[in-house]
Write a protein that holds these residues in place. Structure first.
Motif: not given
Length: 178
Positions: A100-104, A156-178
């Motif tokens: 669901v949430f991938s860079h691709q 709207g789709l471009v903004i959504l992709s930007y928000v998803l990009q930020l969410a994916t980066e935050i998720k990856e950072e949280q996985e590294l912290v844990i």
């Protein structure tokens, strides 16, 4: 609770497959039908279920009677539209596969948004081009205001992709912290 989760997952798989099939049908039929209807000769309208499908360049005021120009403009528009359908097909295919949430996916959503924006601009320009070709002695241009609806969808789709990009980066950072 586990059984309810399985039912919703099977529904998701069903609807993703349904969307994939619908998008593939649209992907294949849109350019073909666009060309068939652009090349219909005057008076050869197609009857469908009690209604009539008119040749596109005859039903819009200001459109050019030159079939070749209309067909080329339709083909370019259909190529942009088919690219969007292909990208959405891939999005639903990956959702069904559990990605669901991938860079691709984010890239596909962003490109689809930009395609909507380009489609809107292209439709306005091609409408004006065809209407100017029609009457060269008394130049008048025309475009359909309905074509502007694609711009907010694309933004709207471009903004959504930007928000998803930020969410994916935050998720990856949280996985590294844990």
């Amino acid at each position: 609770m586990g059984k309810k989760k399985m039912v919703s997952k099977s529904k998701m798989i069903f609807w993703c497959r349904f969307m994939e099939i619908a998008l593939l049908i649209g992907l294949i039929s849109t350019p073909i039908l666009g060309q068939v209807f652009a090349w219909l000769q005057a008076g050869n309208d197609v009857s469908v279920m009690g209604g009539v499908i008119h040749k596109e360049c005859e039903i819009f005021p200001g459109s050019h009677p030159n079939t070749a120009a209309s067909a080329i403009c339709n083909l370019l528009r259909d190529c942009i539209f088919s690219l969007m359908l292909w990208l959405f097909y891939k999005v639903f295919r990956d959702i069904r596969a559990g990605v669901v949430f991938s860079h691709q996916q984010i890239k596909r959503i962003s490109i689809s948004g930009w395609c909507f924006i380009v489609l809107s601009i292209y439709s306005i320009i091609s409408d004006m081009f065809l209407s100017l070709l029609q009457n060269q002695e008394n130049p008048q241009y025309y475009f359909q205001i309905d074509n502007l609806i694609y711009i907010p969808i694309g933004v709207g789709l471009v903004i959504l992709s930007y928000v998803l990009q930020l969410a994916t980066e935050i998720k990856e950072e949280q996985e590294l912290v844990i």
